[in-house]
Design a protein around this motif. Structure first.
Motif, PDB file in Angstrom:
ATOM      1  N   PHE A  89       0.831  -1.204   0.000  1.00 60.39           N
ATOM      2  CA  PHE A  89       0.000   0.000   0.000  1.00 60.39           C
ATOM      3  C   PHE A  89       0.866   1.255   0.000  1.00 60.39           C
ATOM      4  O   PHE A  89       0.469   2.281  -0.567  1.00 60.39           O
ATOM      5  N   ALA A  90       2.046   1.184   0.607  1.00 65.78           N
ATOM      6  CA  ALA A  90       2.970   2.317   0.568  1.00 65.78           C
ATOM      7  C   ALA A  90       3.375   2.621  -0.872  1.00 65.78           C
ATOM      8  O   ALA A  90       3.574   3.783  -1.242  1.00 65.78           O
ATOM      9  N   VAL A  91       3.506   1.581  -1.701  1.00 67.97           N
ATOM     10  CA  VAL A  91       3.809   1.786  -3.122  1.00 67.97           C
ATOM     11  C   VAL A  91       2.706   2.599  -3.783  1.00 67.97           C
ATOM     12  O   VAL A  91       2.972   3.524  -4.554  1.00 67.97           O
ATOM     13  N   PHE A  92       1.462   2.263  -3.468  1.00 62.27           N
ATOM     14  CA  PHE A  92       0.329   2.984  -4.052  1.00 62.27           C
ATOM     15  C   PHE A  92       0.333   4.449  -3.638  1.00 62.27           C
ATOM     16  O   PHE A  92       0.209   5.356  -4.469  1.00 62.27           O
ATOM     17  N   GLU A  93       0.489   4.697  -2.338  1.00 63.27           N
ATOM     18  CA  GLU A  93       0.477   6.073  -1.848  1.00 63.27           C
ATOM     19  C   GLU A  93       1.660   6.869  -2.408  1.00 63.27           C
ATOM     20  O   GLU A  93       1.523   8.048  -2.746  1.00 63.27           O
ATOM     21  N   ALA A  94       2.824   6.239  -2.509  1.00 60.01           N
ATOM     22  CA  ALA A  94       3.991   6.913  -3.080  1.00 60.01           C
ATOM     23  C   ALA A  94       3.784   7.188  -4.563  1.00 60.01           C
ATOM     24  O   ALA A  94       4.170   8.253  -5.073  1.00 60.01           O
ATOM     25  N   GLY A  95       3.160   6.238  -5.243  1.00 52.51           N
ATOM     26  CA  GLY A  95       2.911   6.416  -6.672  1.00 52.51           C
ATOM     27  C   GLY A  95       2.016   7.600  -6.970  1.00 52.51           C
ATOM     28  O   GLY A  95       2.203   8.293  -7.986  1.00 52.51           O
ATOM     29  N   LEU A  96       1.056   7.850  -6.106  1.00 54.27           N
ATOM     30  CA  LEU A  96       0.187   9.021  -6.302  1.00 54.27           C
ATOM     31  C   LEU A  96       0.980  10.316  -6.257  1.00 54.27           C
ATOM     32  O   LEU A  96       0.563  11.323  -6.842  1.00 54.27           O
ATOM     33  N   LEU A  97       2.121  10.296  -5.566  1.00 49.67           N
ATOM     34  CA  LEU A  97       2.976  11.483  -5.456  1.00 49.67           C
ATOM     35  C   LEU A  97       4.183  11.400  -6.386  1.00 49.67           C
ATOM     36  O   LEU A  97       5.171  12.110  -6.199  1.00 49.67           O
ATOM     37  N   GLU A 153      -2.640  -5.606  -8.215  1.00 47.27           N
ATOM     38  CA  GLU A 153      -3.335  -4.985  -9.338  1.00 47.27           C
ATOM     39  C   GLU A 153      -3.431  -3.474  -9.138  1.00 47.27           C
ATOM     40  O   GLU A 153      -3.301  -2.689 -10.084  1.00 47.27           O
ATOM     41  N   GLN A 154      -3.637  -3.062  -7.893  1.00 50.68           N
ATOM     42  CA  GLN A 154      -3.773  -1.637  -7.581  1.00 50.68           C
ATOM     43  C   GLN A 154      -2.487  -0.861  -7.844  1.00 50.68           C
ATOM     44  O   GLN A 154      -2.518   0.289  -8.283  1.00 50.68           O
ATOM     45  N   ILE A 155      -1.324  -1.489  -7.574  1.00 49.26           N
ATOM     46  CA  ILE A 155      -0.059  -0.762  -7.714  1.00 49.26           C
ATOM     47  C   ILE A 155       0.590  -0.958  -9.081  1.00 49.26           C
ATOM     48  O   ILE A 155       1.598  -0.303  -9.390  1.00 49.26           O
ATOM     49  N   ALA A 156       0.028  -1.825  -9.910  1.00 48.23           N
ATOM     50  CA  ALA A 156       0.626  -2.112 -11.222  1.00 48.23           C
ATOM     51  C   ALA A 156       0.894  -0.852 -12.056  1.00 48.23           C
ATOM     52  O   ALA A 156       1.944  -0.756 -12.709  1.00 48.23           O
ATOM     53  N   PRO A 157      -0.007   0.150 -12.062  1.00 41.26           N
ATOM     54  CA  PRO A 157       0.258   1.347 -12.880  1.00 41.26           C
ATOM     55  C   PRO A 157       1.509   2.117 -12.468  1.00 41.26           C
ATOM     56  O   PRO A 157       2.016   2.933 -13.252  1.00 41.26           O
ATOM     57  N   PHE A 158       2.026   1.871 -11.255  1.00 42.91           N
ATOM     58  CA  PHE A 158       3.190   2.619 -10.775  1.00 42.91           C
ATOM     59  C   PHE A 158       4.500   1.855 -10.987  1.00 42.91           C
ATOM     60  O   PHE A 158       5.566   2.349 -10.625  1.00 42.91           O
ATOM     61  N   HIS A 159       4.413   0.670 -11.561  1.00 47.40           N
ATOM     62  CA  HIS A 159       5.575  -0.112 -11.980  1.00 47.40           C
ATOM     63  C   HIS A 159       6.650  -0.263 -10.897  1.00 47.40           C
ATOM     64  O   HIS A 159       7.821   0.066 -11.120  1.00 47.40           O
ATOM     65  N   PRO A 160       6.298  -0.764  -9.734  1.00 52.22           N
ATOM     66  CA  PRO A 160       7.330  -1.011  -8.709  1.00 52.22           C
ATOM     67  C   PRO A 160       8.243  -2.152  -9.138  1.00 52.22           C
ATOM     68  O   PRO A 160       7.861  -2.997  -9.954  1.00 52.22           O
ATOM     69  N   THR A 161       9.435  -2.187  -8.588  1.00 48.40           N
ATOM     70  CA  THR A 161      10.356  -3.286  -8.852  1.00 48.40           C
ATOM     71  C   THR A 161      10.618  -4.047  -7.552  1.00 48.40           C
ATOM     72  O   THR A 161      10.401  -3.508  -6.464  1.00 48.40           O
ATOM     73  N   PHE A 162      11.078  -5.293  -7.679  1.00 43.23           N
ATOM     74  CA  PHE A 162      11.179  -6.165  -6.507  1.00 43.23           C
ATOM     75  C   PHE A 162      12.494  -6.931  -6.500  1.00 43.23           C
ATOM     76  O   PHE A 162      13.009  -7.312  -7.554  1.00 43.23           O
ATOM     77  N   SER A 163      13.013  -7.160  -5.294  1.00 41.51           N
ATOM     78  CA  SER A 163      14.067  -8.142  -5.048  1.00 41.51           C
ATOM     79  C   SER A 163      13.505  -9.107  -4.009  1.00 41.51           C
ATOM     80  O   SER A 163      13.423  -8.767  -2.822  1.00 41.51           O
ATOM     81  N   LEU A 164      13.084 -10.284  -4.449  1.00 42.89           N
ATOM     82  CA  LEU A 164      12.436 -11.248  -3.557  1.00 42.89           C
ATOM     83  C   LEU A 164      13.401 -12.382  -3.223  1.00 42.89           C
ATOM     84  O   LEU A 164      14.325 -12.685  -3.966  1.00 42.89           O
ATOM     85  N   GLY A 165      13.169 -13.010  -2.075  1.00 40.28           N
ATOM     86  CA  GLY A 165      14.054 -14.065  -1.622  1.00 40.28           C
ATOM     87  C   GLY A 165      15.411 -13.547  -1.192  1.00 40.28           C
ATOM     88  O   GLY A 165      16.401 -14.280  -1.203  1.00 40.28           O
ATOM     89  N   GLU A 166      15.447 -12.305  -0.768  1.00 41.18           N
ATOM     90  CA  GLU A 166      16.715 -11.680  -0.382  1.00 41.18           C
ATOM     91  C   GLU A 166      16.522 -10.827   0.863  1.00 41.18           C
ATOM     92  O   GLU A 166      15.575 -10.042   0.947  1.00 41.18           O
ATOM     93  N   ARG A 167      17.422 -10.976   1.813  1.00 44.14           N
ATOM     94  CA  ARG A 167      17.348 -10.212   3.052  1.00 44.14           C
ATOM     95  C   ARG A 167      18.264  -8.994   2.977  1.00 44.14           C
ATOM     96  O   ARG A 167      19.349  -9.059   2.406  1.00 44.14           O
ATOM     97  N   VAL A 168      17.826  -7.880   3.561  1.00 42.89           N
ATOM     98  CA  VAL A 168      18.683  -6.708   3.669  1.00 42.89           C
ATOM     99  C   VAL A 168      19.744  -6.973   4.729  1.00 42.89           C
ATOM    100  O   VAL A 168      19.429  -7.303   5.868  1.00 42.89           O
ATOM    101  N   GLU A 169      20.994  -6.818   4.355  1.00 41.13           N
ATOM    102  CA  GLU A 169      22.095  -7.087   5.270  1.00 41.13           C
ATOM    103  C   GLU A 169      22.749  -5.818   5.809  1.00 41.13           C
ATOM    104  O   GLU A 169      23.251  -5.797   6.929  1.00 41.13           O
TER     105      GLU A 169
END
Length: 334
Positions: free
Chosen positions: A17-25, A71-87
């Motif tokens: 949902f943060a992606v959606f709110e950020a995308g609006l801005l 589906e809601q955030i698709a128009p804002f084209h977020p990118t992902f790194s999955l299966g990975e932990r922030v170190e």
């Protein structure tokens, strides 16, 4: 290097949902999550669990909610790194960050948003000497597929929302459902507790309050659970599966070393914008804490909406956040 405006640690419902709110801005987001798919706990632990407190949905399955949010955030084209932990988190001279993942992914961002839910989590297990003997096939700390319990005898244990909600849901699937709780009252939502009481009164489930677990019984396969009641009398319940739902034990992992104010494995935030004590780092959802905190998805949504208002100034330091309205085909729009 991946360059983005906001790096969101955690791809659960609040992070999405943060992606959606950020995308609006007009702010770009990259999400990183240790799980191999988006959805956080909803997808990993209980994708079929019904959720009752999302506005506009009398009930919605956990995975369905995540699918709708994607589906809601698709128009804002977020990118992902999955299966990975922030170190590691590296502060740059201009105030921005380099976020380093466990697989070597390097993300350059202006703002870091921690939406990691409970962080690295492990199920809380009951203290039963022979528990491990049955864990692989007969003891379940989460319900991934309710159909696994169709026409089976099952015992659930716990007094929180998860135990109550799954008891209600599985009452129509399992052959016999027993809910065991060590107290005579529940910690979960009163409405859910009332549904459980009604099912018990109608004879659709067995409800054992003020009962304590003693041991699991069976030779290779689980066939019964031994309990004691308030009078210390032994009670034996036939069962094929045991589902202890005592919640999760949170661990922050590397986040604990980032200089953030921590209180009982949660990140302390300012409720003005859910900022932390480290500039440009925000924390939203179950991973944060503040007076009056409620660990609800819709509260995390609220936190995300306010957070992006302050994040904007770091992404666009020369612009003032303002909204201009226009009319498109007679409908008000931004």
């Amino acid at each position: 290097m991946i360059t983005t405006d906001i790096c969101i640690i955690g791809a659960g419902p609040v992070g999405l949902f943060a992606v959606f709110e950020a995308g609006l801005l007009k702010m770009r987001c990259h999400l990183i999550d240790v799980l191999p798919q988006v959805g956080g706990q909803l997808s990993e632990i209980y994708p079929h669990k019904p959720i009752y407190d999302i506005p506009g949905y009398p009930t919605v399955k956990a995975q369905e909610l995540i699918t709708n949010q994607m589906e809601q955030i698709a128009p804002f084209h977020p990118t992902f790194s999955l299966g990975e932990r922030v170190e590691e988190l590296r502060k740059q001279e201009d105030g921005s960050f380099h976020v380093v993942g466990s697989d070597g992914t390097l993300i350059h961002c202006q703002v870091v948003v921690i939406a990691g839910g409970l962080g690295c989590f492990e199920p809380r297990k009951p203290e039963l000497a022979n528990l491990e003997q049955f864990e692989k096939a007969h003891v379940h700390y989460m319900v991934k597929n309710p159909e696994h319990f169709r026409d089976k005898k099952i015992v659930l244990a716990g007094g929180g929302d998860s135990a109550l909600d799954w008891t209600v849901f599985l009452a129509d699937i399992a052959k016999e459902v027993t809910l065991v709780h060590r107290s005579d009252s529940f910690r979960g939502a009163p409405d859910s507790a009332e549904k459980v009481y009604q099912l018990a009164q109608a004879g659709k489930i067995n409800l054992l309050l003020s009962h304590n677990l003693v041991a699991l019984q069976g030779n290779g396969s689980l066939n019964a659970i031994e309990l004691t009641n308030k009078q210390k009398e032994s009670v034996v319940i036939d069962t094929e599966h045991f589902i202890p739902l005592y919640g999760l034990s949170p661990k922050l992992g590397p986040i604990a070393d980032w200089g953030l104010n921590i209180d009982k494995n949660a990140i302390v935030v300012d409720t003005f914008d859910y900022s932390t004590n480290v500039e440009r780092i925000f924390a939203i959802g179950d991973i944060n804490t503040y007076p009056g905190k409620l660990k609800l998805i819709l509260c995390g949504y609220h936190e995300a909406a306010l957070m992006v208002q302050s994040a904007f100034k770091y992404v666009y330091p020369d612009q003032k956040l303002s909204f201009k309205y226009t009319t498109v085909n007679g409908v008000n729009a931004f």
